[in-house]
Motif scaffolding. Structure first.
Motif, PDB file in Angstrom:
ATOM      1  N   ASN A  42      75.521 -28.119 -58.533  1.00  0.00           N
ATOM      2  CA  ASN A  42      75.415 -27.156 -59.771  1.00  0.00           C
ATOM      3  C   ASN A  42      76.494 -27.391 -60.334  1.00  0.00           C
ATOM      4  O   ASN A  42      76.770 -27.334 -61.842  1.00  0.00           O
ATOM      5  CB  ASN A  42      74.924 -25.594 -59.528  1.00  0.00           C
ATOM      6  N   ARG A  45      76.130 -30.499 -62.609  1.00  0.00           N
ATOM      7  CA  ARG A  45      75.586 -30.154 -63.466  1.00  0.00           C
ATOM      8  C   ARG A  45      76.489 -29.493 -64.798  1.00  0.00           C
ATOM      9  O   ARG A  45      76.150 -29.310 -65.800  1.00  0.00           O
ATOM     10  CB  ARG A  45      74.203 -29.759 -63.529  1.00  0.00           C
ATOM     11  N   ASP A  46      77.136 -28.394 -64.417  1.00  0.00           N
ATOM     12  CA  ASP A  46      77.264 -27.352 -65.463  1.00  0.00           C
ATOM     13  C   ASP A  46      79.322 -27.347 -66.120  1.00  0.00           C
ATOM     14  O   ASP A  46      79.135 -27.977 -66.927  1.00  0.00           O
ATOM     15  CB  ASP A  46      77.809 -26.239 -64.359  1.00  0.00           C
ATOM     16  N   ARG A  47      79.732 -28.340 -64.715  1.00  0.00           N
ATOM     17  CA  ARG A  47      80.503 -28.493 -65.664  1.00  0.00           C
ATOM     18  C   ARG A  47      80.937 -30.846 -66.283  1.00  0.00           C
ATOM     19  O   ARG A  47      81.477 -30.204 -66.955  1.00  0.00           O
ATOM     20  CB  ARG A  47      81.909 -28.859 -64.149  1.00  0.00           C
TER      21      ARG A  47
END
Length: 324
Positions: A42, A45-47
């Motif tokens: 995650n 994906r997010d950063r």
């Protein structure tokens, strides 16, 4: 490198492998919990906008294989410069860092699209060539031991081959600094207990090396940069002497195009010849250098160097007369 960054790099490598990976298999490979794996995925994906998906057929994978984790900011030009540097080290035998540098560049290249890296490699291989000349045989283990001894100020025992006498001797040395001369000749400079003075030793002529338990205190008057500036080629013995060498007009352009010594001054003459003046330690290497220019170079001073060259040429003339 932080543990988290190292783990992200490992996940990145696993996702690029051909093996199918689930959260469970990733956790086993990394020896962490599945919860940590999912948190890391995650995070990617997010950063970083990593295009990660999970399907039953492929497991976790990148939907866009050209995406790269931006862990290191490195331009193509910078990576190319490192690639050329690696080629240069390969050309100069005796470099104990060539393999490590190639490995580091390969890891850095993983952050670039594959085609870009292939293009850089091809350009470095086909358009820029290096030739190092005669090769030497350097034992990497001895070199790295000397690195440690210099850093920790540890005295060493060594078995050393002296080419001029064709003899093996045991030496006790306080190694101060390692010096690679002209890219090929590796030297260790330090205090020789046998000679009781600062001496140079070719590392590839060291047959055996042992780091002793005792430490040493370097001579506070020794400055490596000053020491290297006062020598010509790699001969460090003797007191500084003023040197003057005349070069004829055909040879003079080859002398003008380089800086041969930090103390050098060039005196130009109306006929196109010149006189090279400098202050150096040691005369034997200077004698060999002068002789390399044949009749195009004449030593004017000091008298000691004039005599060395005169004797050498006299013996050479006698030897050639005997062969006739």
């Amino acid at each position: 490198m932080s543990r988290h960054l190292e783990r992200l790099l490992q996940i990145d490598a696993l996702l690029r492998s051909k093996q199918r990976h689930t959260a469970d298999s990733l956790a086993r490979e990394l020896e962490i919990s599945e919860r940590t794996v999912r948190n890391d995925l995650n995070f990617l994906r997010d950063r970083y906008g990593a295009p990660i998906e999970c399907t039953r057929q492929q497991g976790y994978h990148y939907t866009d294989p050209s995406w790269r984790l931006p862990t290191i900011t490195l331009s193509k030009g910078e990576l190319f410069a490192l690639t050329v540097g690696a080629r240069m080290l390969e050309a100069y035998a005796g470099s104990t860092y060539a393999d490590d540098l190639r490995s580091a560049i390969a890891r850095l290249a993983e952050r670039l699209p594959e085609q870009t890296w292939v293009d850089l490699q091809q350009l470095a291989d086909d358009r820029i060539l290096f030739r190092g000349g005669a090769e030497i045989h350097l034992d990497p283990e001895i070199w790295h031991k000397l690195e440690d001894a210099c850093q920790m100020h540890k005295t060493v025992n060594m078995t050393y081959y002296t080419a001029s006498r064709d003899a093996i001797s045991a030496r006790k040395l306080d190694p101060y600094v390692l010096h690679i001369y002209r890219g090929t000749n590796p030297y260790v400079i330090g205090y020789c207990h046998q000679r009781q003075e600062i001496r140079w030793f070719r590392v590839d002529r060291i047959k055996q090396l042992e780091i002793r338990d005792e430490t040493f205190v370097p001579d506070p008057t020794f400055d490596a940069r000053d020491h290297l500036e006062m020598i010509f080629q790699h001969e460090a013995g003797g007191i500084p002497l003023p040197v003057a060498i005349w070069f004829d007009p055909p040879t003079a352009p080859y002398i003008r195009e380089r800086r041969w010594h930090p103390t050098q001054e060039i005196q130009e003459h109306p006929d196109g010849s010149l006189t090279l003046c400098m202050v150096v330690r040691g005369l034997n290497d200077l004698k060999r250098w002068v002789l390399g220019y044949g009749k195009g170079a004449i030593v004017r001073e000091p008298p000691e160097l004039v005599e060395l060259v005169r004797k050498e040429t006299q013996i050479m003339a006698e030897l050639y007369q005997e062969d006739v």
